[in-house]
Design a protein around this motif. Structure first.
Motif, short mmCIF file in Angstrom:
data_model
loop_
_atom_site.label_atom_id
_atom_site.label_comp_id
_atom_site.label_asym_id
_atom_site.label_seq_id
_atom_site.Cartn_x
_atom_site.Cartn_y
_atom_site.Cartn_z
N VAL A 105 21.55 -0.66 21.88
CA VAL A 105 22.16 -1.17 20.66
C VAL A 105 23.33 -2.06 21.09
O VAL A 105 24.32 -1.57 21.63
N TYR A 106 23.21 -3.37 20.87
CA TYR A 106 24.27 -4.30 21.26
C TYR A 106 25.33 -4.33 20.17
O TYR A 106 25.02 -4.35 18.97
N LEU A 156 31.70 -0.83 18.01
CA LEU A 156 31.49 0.49 18.59
C LEU A 156 32.58 1.45 18.13
O LEU A 156 32.31 2.62 17.81
N GLU A 157 33.81 0.97 18.08
CA GLU A 157 34.91 1.82 17.61
C GLU A 157 34.70 2.21 16.15
O GLU A 157 34.95 3.36 15.75
N GLU A 172 33.24 6.45 12.26
CA GLU A 172 32.36 6.96 11.21
C GLU A 172 31.74 8.29 11.63
O GLU A 172 31.65 9.24 10.84
N LEU A 173 31.31 8.37 12.90
CA LEU A 173 30.74 9.61 13.40
C LEU A 173 31.77 10.74 13.37
O LEU A 173 31.46 11.88 12.99
N ASP A 209 23.11 9.24 18.61
CA ASP A 209 22.11 8.66 19.51
C ASP A 209 22.36 7.17 19.73
O ASP A 209 22.25 6.66 20.85
N GLU A 210 22.69 6.45 18.65
CA GLU A 210 22.90 5.01 18.77
C GLU A 210 24.17 4.70 19.57
O GLU A 210 24.18 3.76 20.37
N VAL A 211 25.22 5.48 19.35
CA VAL A 211 26.45 5.27 20.11
C VAL A 211 26.19 5.50 21.60
O VAL A 211 26.71 4.79 22.46
N ALA A 212 25.34 6.50 21.89
CA ALA A 212 25.02 6.78 23.30
C ALA A 212 24.25 5.63 23.94
O ALA A 212 24.32 5.43 25.15
#
Length: 648
Positions: A498-499, A505-506, A511-512, A561-564
């Motif tokens: 995920v670019y 990303l922050e 949000e997470l 998962d996407e952040v990882a």
């Protein structure tokens, strides 16, 4: 009365769901979906609503809806329906280990009587760490040739799978006529037709008495089951020979007389008389009249006089052309138009080319325009290529002749085809475009790959993975062609990177954190309070809180998962030689309308301020393009006038 109330409540939920969908209130739509799952709407109704929203709602919303439905079906032990939903989920969701394990567990339930099912799953890779994009086609191949499965071969006739060798990927088939075939799994898929588990040959094996009873009561149904299994046109003699184990020779005349009457009413069975009388099963039913219709009046052939066309405006000319129902009529029309309009026939020919539906008529237009107005003809071909979304039939004709016409780079043609295959609005044309891709051993795809760099090939892989019309083996073979040219993409396709920018990303991490540390604990308190009220079976607050908890947990898992998998893009990563993630693209339509877009990550998207996600359909069209390239937006052609860094 209670059933009536329940039905009214279900109908109200469906109306509410549809309203949310049309108003694009996708979060409310997902909440209503949960209520419908709890209300036990029929599986058929749920599928109908899923088809309604197909490709028109965010992929993550669709994936969440499918997951919730699959969970409900699993609890009800409806594993066949669960498997269908999980496969749908795999087509729209990011490659996910939990989804792979759910599919593997469902397969184990469905095929619990197969001794080697665990080994089969391990060999396919489903639930064992391989990406679903690669492992699911393998699983389909293995499941299609389980021992005992009935198959058909054109030369050897019906047979039965005797052995599936998972070590060597070989299939052994015993045919009813005594022959044996041992071949690899790929060859088996090419030369053998797998019979339906509820088809003629399956019944012949498992319940011959039922088949005999059916032959006595509904002979046409027996013939239809056989035709569906064979999938080919069969003469009456061939039908008699194939049904010899069910219908004795001396009983055939009576059986066939009754079967013919029944088959005449079956919309799936088509009878042909040229060159010989045959019957064939068609999956798409054709309309058949319940009774013999009155003889229709013979249609009067349409003859157009040149004088009639002389004074008509463009719209009237096109309306007259649309009334032509046969090629001879269209040919006469084009000839009359050429005579009647010496000053503007070429412009009208161009309009007919775009809007017409007859390839032979387009060939006449090509002959006249290419010879007498070659520049206009080339411009028309370029417009057809650019406006492929507005005129898909004209684009299909162009694609079928692009080699001869010398128009359009193969890579651009392939990308446009895959774009149309991704949009439900072009469903009537899907099968023809799919055939173009597969034709001549993927010749067009291979020509396109020869022109592509690795970045463009990676984009092609993304489009292929989203085109559901492409059968598993077609997508798999295109993927193999890409991987053979760019081996790095074999692994890159599995990484699901995920670019994003550092700021995006922050934002995702915040949000997470908000969901994990505040919203989920808060809803847990709501569940505890609702549980304290007593009877949970009628406790609406408890059910609503549990559903909300489920949505939040699914969303948190997806974000985690996407952040990882996130990879940040900085100014130094942006290549302005072509459109890529991090680019600022300037578009100009030549009429003074200029638009700018920054292409960033999904967490950076802000369409109101000209920032779009690289995963959005329009960004996918732009990525890989260069300054001077043309693209289409809202039916208008635009040219890329500049590519600049889109990051500070």
């Amino acid at each position: 009365m209670e059933k009536l109330t329940r039905k009214s409540a279900s109908e109200a939920l469906v109306r509410q769901f549809r309203t949310h969908f049309w108003q694009k209130q996708y979060e409310d739509m997902a909440t209503t979906w949960l209520e419908m799952v709890e209300a036990d709407l029929s599986y058929g109704q749920m599928l109908e609503l899923l088809d309604l929203t197909d490709r028109q709602v965010p992929r993550e919303t669709t994936a969440l809806m499918l997951q919730l439905l699959a969970d409900s079906l699993r609890e009800q032990k409806k594993h066949a329906e669960e498997y269908d939903v999980l496969r749908r989920q795999a087509a729209v969701a990011a490659d996910d280990a939990a989804l792979a394990r759910a599919i593997a567990a469902c397969v184990q339930h469905l095929y619990s009587n197969v001794p080697d099912i665990e080994h089969l799953l391990h060999k396919s890779g489903v639930g064992y760490g391989q990406s679903l994009r690669e492992s699911l086609p393998k699983l389909d191949r293995y499941l299609a040739f389980l021992p005992g499965t009935r198959v058909l071969d054109v030369d050897r006739g019906p047979g039965r799978v005797k052995k599936l060798d998972l070590l060597l990927d070989k299939v052994t088939v015993d045919f009813d006529r005594g022959a044996e075939l041992v071949c690899d799994l790929g060859a088996a898929h090419r030369i053998l037709k797998v019979c339906r588990p509820d088809g003629y040959y399956a019944l012949l094996d498992k319940d011959r008495q039922k088949l005999l009873a059916l032959a006595a009561s509904r002979p046409g149904q027996v013939v239809a089951l056989l035709l569906r299994d064979t999938g080919r046109a069969m003469s009456v003699r061939e039908l008699q020979e194939a049904l010899v184990q069910v219908v004795a020779g001396d009983a055939w005349e009576g059986f066939w007389t009754r079967a013919r009457r029944e088959l005449a009413k079956n919309p799936h069975v088509v009878t042909r008389t040229v060159p010989a009388r045959t019957l064939q099963w068609e999956d798409t039913p054709s309309a058949k009249p319940a009774s013999k219709p009155a003889r229709a009046a013979k249609r009067i052939s349409l003859d157009v006089d040149a004088s009639e066309l002389a004074g008509k405006n463009r719209s009237a000319v096109l309306e007259t052309y649309a009334e032509c129902a046969t090629f001879p009529e269209r040919r006469r029309f084009l000839k009359a138009l050429l005579e009647a309009r010496p000053g503007d026939w070429h412009d009208l020919y161009a309009a007919v080319f775009v809007q017409g539906k007859d390839g032979r008529a387009r060939a006449i237009i090509e002959k006249e325009l290419a010879a007498k107005h070659p520049q206009q003809w080339r411009a028309l071909l370029d417009e057809t290529l650019t406006g492929y979304r507005q005129n898909p039939e004209a684009f299909l004709w162009l694609v079928s002749h692009c080699g001869r016409l010398g128009v359009g780079e193969p890579k651009g043609v392939v990308m446009r085809i895959l774009d149309l295959l991704e949009s439900a609005g072009y469903r009537p044309h899907w099968s023809k475009f799919r055939a173009v891709l597969v034709e001549a051993d993927y010749r067009l795809v291979q020509s396109a790959l020869a022109e592509m760099d690795e970045g463009e090939a990676e984009r092609l892989l993304g489009l292929v993975s989203r085109a559901r019309i492409l059968d598993g083996y077609v997508a798999d073979e295109i993927t193999q062609l890409v991987a053979s040219r760019y081996p790095n993409l074999s692994k890159a396709a599995d990484d699901n990177v995920v670019y994003t920018t550092a700021q995006g990303l922050e934002k995702a991490r915040n949000e997470l954190q908000q969901i994990s540390e505040k919203e989920i604990p808060k809803v847990a308190e709501e569940i505890a309070r609702a549980r304290a009220h007593g009877d949970l079976s009628e406790n609406y607050e408890y059910k609503a809180a549990k559903e909300k908890q489920g949505r939040l947990m699914v969303k948190a898992k997806r974000l985690r998962d996407e952040v990882a998998r996130a990879r940040t893009v900085g100014p130094a990563d942006v290549d302005t030689s072509e459109v890529s993630v991090g680019s600022r693209v300037k578009l100009d339509n030549g009429a003074g309308n200029a638009i700018e877009y920054s292409i960033l990550g999904p967490w950076d998207a802000d369409p109101d301020n000209g920032v779009i996600s690289y995963l959005s359909p329009f960004a996918q069209v732009l990525i890989g393009r260069k300054v001077g390239d043309s693209v289409e937006m809202d039916g208008q052609p635009f040219r890329i006038s500049a590519i600049e860094p889109g990051l500070p």
